[in-house]
Design a protein around this motif. Structure first.
Motif, mmCIF file in Angstrom:
data_model
loop_
_atom_site.group_PDB
_atom_site.id
_atom_site.type_symbol
_atom_site.label_atom_id
_atom_site.label_comp_id
_atom_site.label_asym_id
_atom_site.label_seq_id
_atom_site.Cartn_x
_atom_site.Cartn_y
_atom_site.Cartn_z
ATOM 1 N N GLY A 84 61.647 -97.066 -45.716
ATOM 2 C CA GLY A 84 60.351 -96.393 -45.867
ATOM 3 C C GLY A 84 60.511 -94.886 -45.721
ATOM 4 O O GLY A 84 59.555 -94.177 -45.396
ATOM 5 N N GLY A 85 61.714 -94.399 -45.995
ATOM 6 C CA GLY A 85 62.029 -92.968 -45.806
ATOM 7 C C GLY A 85 61.359 -92.041 -46.798
ATOM 8 O O GLY A 85 61.463 -90.817 -46.667
ATOM 9 N N THR A 86 60.660 -92.602 -47.778
ATOM 10 C CA THR A 86 59.904 -91.763 -48.719
ATOM 11 C C THR A 86 58.565 -91.334 -48.132
ATOM 12 O O THR A 86 57.887 -90.486 -48.707
ATOM 13 N N GLY A 87 58.177 -91.947 -47.006
ATOM 14 C CA GLY A 87 56.868 -91.672 -46.419
ATOM 15 C C GLY A 87 56.889 -90.461 -45.497
ATOM 16 O O GLY A 87 57.910 -89.782 -45.351
ATOM 17 N N LYS A 88 55.760 -90.237 -44.850
ATOM 18 C CA LYS A 88 55.580 -89.007 -44.063
ATOM 19 C C LYS A 88 56.502 -88.972 -42.841
ATOM 20 O O LYS A 88 57.214 -87.995 -42.607
ATOM 21 N N GLU A 89 56.469 -90.032 -42.034
ATOM 22 C CA GLU A 89 57.257 -90.039 -40.797
ATOM 23 C C GLU A 89 58.764 -90.119 -41.110
ATOM 24 O O GLU A 89 59.560 -89.398 -40.518
ATOM 25 N N GLY A 90 59.122 -90.975 -42.049
ATOM 26 C CA GLY A 90 60.545 -91.152 -42.378
ATOM 27 C C GLY A 90 61.155 -89.880 -42.933
ATOM 28 O O GLY A 90 62.276 -89.491 -42.587
ATOM 29 N N ARG A 91 60.413 -89.212 -43.791
ATOM 30 C CA ARG A 91 60.903 -87.963 -44.390
ATOM 31 C C ARG A 91 61.095 -86.885 -43.308
ATOM 32 O O ARG A 91 62.062 -86.129 -43.324
ATOM 33 N N GLY A 92 60.137 -86.844 -42.377
ATOM 34 C CA GLY A 92 60.243 -85.853 -41.295
ATOM 35 C C GLY A 92 61.461 -86.106 -40.419
ATOM 36 O O GLY A 92 62.186 -85.171 -40.057
ATOM 37 N N LEU A 93 61.706 -87.371 -40.092
ATOM 38 C CA LEU A 93 62.881 -87.698 -39.278
ATOM 39 C C LEU A 93 64.164 -87.381 -40.057
ATOM 40 O O LEU A 93 65.130 -86.837 -39.506
ATOM 41 N N ALA A 94 64.152 -87.710 -41.348
ATOM 42 C CA ALA A 94 65.332 -87.417 -42.182
ATOM 43 C C ALA A 94 65.637 -85.927 -42.173
ATOM 44 O O ALA A 94 66.796 -85.511 -42.026
ATOM 45 N N TYR A 95 64.601 -85.127 -42.293
ATOM 46 C CA TYR A 95 64.773 -83.663 -42.295
ATOM 47 C C TYR A 95 65.464 -83.200 -41.015
ATOM 48 O O TYR A 95 66.413 -82.421 -41.036
ATOM 49 N N ARG A 96 64.965 -83.717 -39.893
ATOM 50 C CA ARG A 96 65.531 -83.319 -38.588
ATOM 51 C C ARG A 96 66.993 -83.753 -38.464
ATOM 52 O O ARG A 96 67.826 -82.992 -37.971
ATOM 53 N N TRP A 97 67.322 -84.972 -38.885
ATOM 54 C CA TRP A 97 68.703 -85.462 -38.726
ATOM 55 C C TRP A 97 69.649 -84.784 -39.709
ATOM 56 O O TRP A 97 70.800 -84.521 -39.381
ATOM 57 N N LEU A 98 69.165 -84.466 -40.880
ATOM 58 C CA LEU A 98 70.016 -83.735 -41.828
ATOM 59 C C LEU A 98 70.343 -82.355 -41.276
ATOM 60 O O LEU A 98 71.476 -81.892 -41.358
ATOM 61 N N ARG A 99 69.344 -81.718 -40.688
ATOM 62 C CA ARG A 99 69.587 -80.396 -40.074
ATOM 63 C C ARG A 99 70.603 -80.489 -38.952
ATOM 64 O O ARG A 99 71.337 -79.552 -38.665
ATOM 65 N N ALA A 100 70.639 -81.644 -38.260
ATOM 66 C CA ALA A 100 71.568 -81.837 -37.138
ATOM 67 C C ALA A 100 72.950 -82.290 -37.617
ATOM 68 O O ALA A 100 73.852 -82.492 -36.798
ATOM 69 N N GLY A 101 73.120 -82.485 -38.937
ATOM 70 C CA GLY A 101 74.440 -82.804 -39.464
ATOM 71 C C GLY A 101 74.709 -84.282 -39.680
ATOM 72 O O GLY A 101 75.842 -84.673 -39.987
ATOM 73 N N TYR A 102 73.702 -85.113 -39.530
ATOM 74 C CA TYR A 102 73.878 -86.539 -39.810
ATOM 75 C C TYR A 102 73.793 -86.789 -41.310
ATOM 76 O O TYR A 102 73.113 -86.039 -42.036
ATOM 77 N N ALA A 103 74.463 -87.864 -41.760
ATOM 78 C CA ALA A 103 74.258 -88.343 -43.128
ATOM 79 C C ALA A 103 73.050 -89.272 -43.108
ATOM 80 O O ALA A 103 72.887 -90.059 -42.179
ATOM 81 N N VAL A 104 72.197 -89.156 -44.130
ATOM 82 C CA VAL A 104 70.960 -89.954 -44.175
ATOM 83 C C VAL A 104 70.853 -90.655 -45.532
ATOM 84 O O VAL A 104 71.095 -90.043 -46.574
ATOM 85 N N ILE A 105 70.503 -91.933 -45.482
ATOM 86 C CA ILE A 105 70.193 -92.660 -46.725
ATOM 87 C C ILE A 105 68.710 -93.024 -46.685
ATOM 88 O O ILE A 105 68.248 -93.713 -45.770
ATOM 89 N N ILE A 106 67.978 -92.513 -47.661
ATOM 90 C CA ILE A 106 66.547 -92.808 -47.766
ATOM 91 C C ILE A 106 66.380 -94.167 -48.452
ATOM 92 O O ILE A 106 66.898 -94.372 -49.552
ATOM 93 N N GLY A 107 65.651 -95.063 -47.778
ATOM 94 C CA GLY A 107 65.374 -96.366 -48.366
ATOM 95 C C GLY A 107 63.957 -96.430 -48.898
ATOM 96 O O GLY A 107 63.044 -95.796 -48.354
ATOM 97 N N SER A 108 63.787 -97.206 -49.965
ATOM 98 C CA SER A 108 62.465 -97.352 -50.583
ATOM 99 C C SER A 108 62.420 -98.701 -51.285
ATOM 100 O O SER A 108 63.443 -99.344 -51.492
ATOM 101 N N ARG A 109 61.204 -99.097 -51.690
ATOM 102 C CA ARG A 109 61.113 -100.293 -52.522
ATOM 103 C C ARG A 109 61.639 -100.011 -53.918
ATOM 104 O O ARG A 109 61.950 -100.935 -54.645
ATOM 105 N N THR A 110 61.682 -98.728 -54.305
ATOM 106 C CA THR A 110 62.263 -98.410 -55.620
ATOM 107 C C THR A 110 63.311 -97.302 -55.480
ATOM 108 O O THR A 110 63.116 -96.344 -54.734
ATOM 109 N N VAL A 111 64.397 -97.476 -56.223
ATOM 110 C CA VAL A 111 65.493 -96.493 -56.197
ATOM 111 C C VAL A 111 64.984 -95.127 -56.649
ATOM 112 O O VAL A 111 65.399 -94.095 -56.113
ATOM 113 N N GLU A 112 64.055 -95.132 -57.625
ATOM 114 C CA GLU A 112 63.567 -93.857 -58.175
ATOM 115 C C GLU A 112 62.871 -93.037 -57.089
ATOM 116 O O GLU A 112 63.153 -91.853 -56.922
ATOM 117 N N ARG A 113 61.939 -93.668 -56.340
ATOM 118 C CA ARG A 113 61.220 -92.919 -55.299
ATOM 119 C C ARG A 113 62.187 -92.430 -54.223
ATOM 120 O O ARG A 113 62.061 -91.320 -53.716
#
Ligand SMILES: NC(=O)c1ccc[n+]([C@@H]2O[C@H](COP(=O)([O-])OP(=O)(O)OC[C@H]3O[C@@H](n4cnc5c(N)ncnc54)[C@H](OP(=O)(O)O)[C@@H]3O)[C@@H](O)[C@H]2O)c1
Length: 225
Positions: free
Chosen positions: A14-43
């Motif tokens: 659900g990383g395309t949503g508001k909370e998931g995207r925000g957490l992804a942003y923070r972890w990417l800034r901290a140097g983690y690798a992040v994979i965004i999951g969704s019901r569709t590959v395109e989103r």
């Protein structure tokens, strides 16, 4: 970020949503690798591209399906509406055995979000553990952190209560909380997640009552605060 020399990858279901995207942003800034999951590959791909544009340097982010994201990661974070929780967990079960799920889902009732109502299992996170089974560790966190804080570069003056099925699960989760720039607290066994999930309805009520958007909580009176 590394785990015994190995780079840590975090999946966000659900990383395309508001909370998931925000957490992804923070972890990417901290140097983690992040994979965004969704019901569709395109989103997922669109969200990953947007995040790549927001974070300086060469952030390691890509998008794929929820199941593939969980399968390819060390730890999976779940940020989906409660209405989709059970179905998505069932689809993740085969790939989550022996792994850690961190559930940020709050069991809000559409139209009654200021009124706490926990599911039969006790909380959304306990329900996740029931569905995934004993071979999957489950932690619960981030319920009290509004997504509006996460996309900003300022320190966040809100604490995170972390509950989980084991001390190790809570410790791993606390590391991610800290990496997101937040103060986390080991708040005990997963049964206590009903309290942190329930706080969301309290905070939404406070936001409505006092005209705020980002009410949070802070633990005081300890040597660490
Ligand atoms: N927003 C906050 O500030 C905040 C704070 C703390 C906790 N939470 C909790 O975190 C979870 C996610 O919140 P959010 O605000 O990020 O939600 P959101 O933006 O509405 O949705 C998150 C993602 O869930 C996926 N999804 C899967 N099944 C869905 C369905 N049936 N209907 C709608 N979306 C579905 C969607 O991704 P795809 O369409 O790409 O599959 C969507 O982008 C919730 O349980 C919420 O209570 C949110």
């Amino acid at each position: 970020m590394s785990n015994n020399g190995e780079s840590i990858t975090v999946a966000i279901v659900g990383g395309t949503g508001k909370e998931g995207r925000g957490l992804a942003y923070r972890w990417l800034r901290a140097g983690y690798a992040v994979i965004i999951g969704s019901r569709t590959v395109e989103r997922a791909g669109v969200a990953a591209d947007e995040l790549r544009g927001l974070v300086h340097g060469t952030p390691d982010v890509r998008g794929t399906t929820n199941v593939e994201a969980a399968q390819a990661s060390h730890v999976t974070v779940m940020t989906v509406p409660y209405g989709a929780h059970e179905e998505i967990l069932k689809s993740l079960k085969p790939v989550m055995q022996g792994r850690l799920l961190i559930d940020a889902t709050v069991p809000l009732q559409p139209g009654k979000v200021t009124r706490m109502k926990m599911p039969r299992a006790g909380s959304a996170a306990q329900e996740a553990h029931e569905i995934l089974g004993a071979a999957t560790e489950v932690a619960a966190a981030f319920h009290t952190i509004s997504h509006e804080h996460l996309m900003k570069d300022e320190p966040i003056e809100c604490d995170v209560l972390v509950t989980g099925t084991s001390a190790v699960a809570r410790q791993e989760t606390l590391r991610l909380v800290e990496a997101a720039g937040l103060q986390g607290w080991d708040a005990g066994p997963l049964e206590n997640s009903a309290v942190s999930e329930g706080l969301t309805s309290v905070l939404i009520h406070i936001n409505k009552k006092y005209g705020s958007r980002q009410a949070g909580i802070r633990i005081t009176g300890t040597s660490a605060d």
